[in-house]
Each structure stands twice: as structure tokens, then as C-alpha cells.
Design a protein around this motif. Structure first.
Motif, PDB file in Angstrom:
ATOM      1  N   ASN A  47       0.043   8.106  -0.129  1.00  0.00           N
ATOM      2  CA  ASN A  47      -1.217   8.379  -0.817  1.00  0.00           C
ATOM      3  C   ASN A  47      -2.144   7.179  -0.657  1.00  0.00           C
ATOM      4  N   PRO A  48      -2.699   6.999   0.536  1.00  0.00           N
ATOM      5  CA  PRO A  48      -3.578   5.844   0.749  1.00  0.00           C
ATOM      6  C   PRO A  48      -4.814   5.931  -0.120  1.00  0.00           C
ATOM      7  N   PRO A  49      -5.391   4.809  -0.506  1.00  0.00           N
ATOM      8  CA  PRO A  49      -6.580   4.839  -1.354  1.00  0.00           C
ATOM      9  C   PRO A  49      -7.739   5.537  -0.655  1.00  0.00           C
ATOM     10  N   LEU A  50      -8.487   6.304  -1.456  1.00  0.00           N
ATOM     11  CA  LEU A  50      -9.656   6.985  -0.905  1.00  0.00           C
ATOM     12  C   LEU A  50     -10.789   5.989  -0.713  1.00  0.00           C
ATOM     13  N   THR A  51     -11.558   6.227   0.305  1.00  0.00           N
ATOM     14  CA  THR A  51     -12.743   5.411   0.553  1.00  0.00           C
ATOM     15  C   THR A  51     -13.975   6.216   0.155  1.00  0.00           C
TER      16      THR A  51
ATOM     17  N   LYS B  90      -6.391   8.147 -16.509  1.00  0.00           N
ATOM     18  CA  LYS B  90      -6.226   8.138 -15.055  1.00  0.00           C
ATOM     19  C   LYS B  90      -6.906   9.356 -14.464  1.00  0.00           C
TER      20      LYS B  90
ATOM     21  N   MET C 212       0.844  -1.202   0.000  1.00  0.00           N
ATOM     22  CA  MET C 212       0.000   0.000   0.000  1.00  0.00           C
ATOM     23  C   MET C 212       0.873   1.243   0.000  1.00  0.00           C
ATOM     24  N   ASP C 213       0.480   2.242  -0.757  1.00  0.00           N
ATOM     25  CA  ASP C 213       1.173   3.520  -0.788  1.00  0.00           C
ATOM     26  C   ASP C 213       0.779   4.304   0.459  1.00  0.00           C
TER      27      ASP C 213
END
Length: 205
Positions: free
Chosen positions: A5-9, A176, A1-2
Motif C-alpha cells: 500500500n504505497p503512499p498516494l501522491t 484515520k 515503506m509499505d
């Protein structure tokens, strides 16, 4: 996981009043598109602008971009800006009429095999006149004269509302989407306070 820049929920997220949140769409073309005819030029020309003076470059950058909250080149250190605009792999053009600069086109070839449409902007008086098609046709011609395999650009919803559709009509395909959070330059004095009236300034409570 980055972790940076964690994935948005799914859901809503508060944005501080002194910050902006914008959706960025990245687009690319992998082959040169079929040519599109130019509208009547009405005296407009797209001319090379090699090694422009920093002040003159910034003046045109602000003229075409301030109402869309372009800020990066307006506040960049002179040395850093000069290193970019004098780089032989960066080509700068101005759309002119009777010697007056009314549009900015910047092509960045610094990545081998690629060209970034780094900046593309017109004076407000030319928007909707067909000038954008003239300048885009020039951009496509200049980009694909080089041995590239990819021509790309990104835009965001702070730009002119017709920008994304214009890029797609020109042959770019979206690949993207990103969310960008940045400070509101109108609240820091980096851009004039009444710039970009379509995107209101929020006052902190």
C-alpha cells in the motif's frame, strides 16, 4: 515503506469502470459519551437476535444495506458467515416493529478490550425518523456494558450522506482516513443492477 500500500501522491487517478473507489473514515470513542434522549419509539424496539438463520440474516442485511452497496455478508460463504454470527463474542440485534425486522445492529467484541460497530443499518422507511438515534443509544449501552476501552466504527462515502455526521454527534471521533478500491458488485451480479442509484454504474467503453 509499505510496498503493498504505497503512499498516494497528489493528483487524479483513473478508476476502471468495473471498480469502485471510496473514501473510508475510521472513528472511535474512548469513553462512554453523555446519554442522548431517545425520540418517540413509535412501536420500535431493539431486540437481541441470537444465532440468526443465515438466510434471514442475509435478507435483513440486504434490506438495510443493498442501496449503500453492502456486499461482504451477501456473498460470504455460508460456513464463514455462520462462524461469525454464531460466535459468542458477536452480538446481533434487530430493530423491530410488530415483529418485522427493520434494522440491523451488530457488535463485535472479538478483539479483547474493544468493540467494533460492525454493522448499523435501517430500512429506508425509517431513515430520518429518529430510529437511528434509538438504535445508536442501544448500541452504546450494549458496547459499554462490557469492559472495553474503545468503541469504533468505519464508514465511507457510499453510505448515507448523513452517516458520518451522525456518528460524530453520537460521540465518535474520526482518527484515520483510507481509500478503498473494490469491484462494483452491481456489475458482477452480486447486488441488483439498480442498487445505490446515488452512485452511478459506469459502463466500460
Amino acid at each position: 515503506m509499505d510496498t503493498e500500500n504505497p503512499p498516494l501522491t497528489p493528483g487524479y487517478f483513473d478508476v476502471p469502470a468495473n471498480m469502485l473507489a471510496t473514501i473510508v473514515t475510521c472513528l472511535e470513542m474512548r469513553t462512554r459519551p453523555a446519554p442522548r434522549p431517545n425520540p418517540p419509539s413509535d412501536g420500535l424496539m431493539v431486540e437481541p437476535w441470537p444465532s440468526p438463520a443465515t438466510d434471514a440474516y442475509r435478507a435483513l442485511y440486504r434490506r438495510v444495506g443493498e442501496d449503500w452497496l453492502w456486499v461482504s455478508r451477501a456473498v460470504m460463504d455460508d460456513d464463514k458467515l455462520e462462524a461469525i454470527i454464531r460466535d459468542p463474542a458477536v452480538e446481533i440485534y434487530a430493530m423491530t416493529r410488530d415483529g418485522e425486522r427493520l434494522g440491523l445492529l451488530e457488535l463485535d467484541f472479538r478483539e479483547p478490550g474493544e468493540c467494533e460497530l460492525a454493522f448499523f443499518g435501517l430500512d429506508q422507511s425509517l431513515i430520518g425518523s429518529g430510529a437511528g438515534r434509538i438504535m445508536m443509544n442501544a448500541a452504546i449501552d450494549k458496547a459499554w456494558e462490557k469492559p472495553i476501552t474503545r468503541f469504533w466504527v468505519h464508514t465511507c462515502h457510499l453510505d448515507h450522506p448523513a452517516a458520518l455526521a451522525f456518528y460524530q454527534r453520537s460521540g465518535f471521533a474520526p482518527y484515520k482516513r483510507m481509500v478503498e478500491i473494490c469491484e462494483d458488485p452491481r456489475q458482477t451480479g452480486k447486488l441488483r443492477a439498480d442498487a445505490a442509484a446515488h452512485f452511478p454504474v459506469l459502463q466500460a467503453e
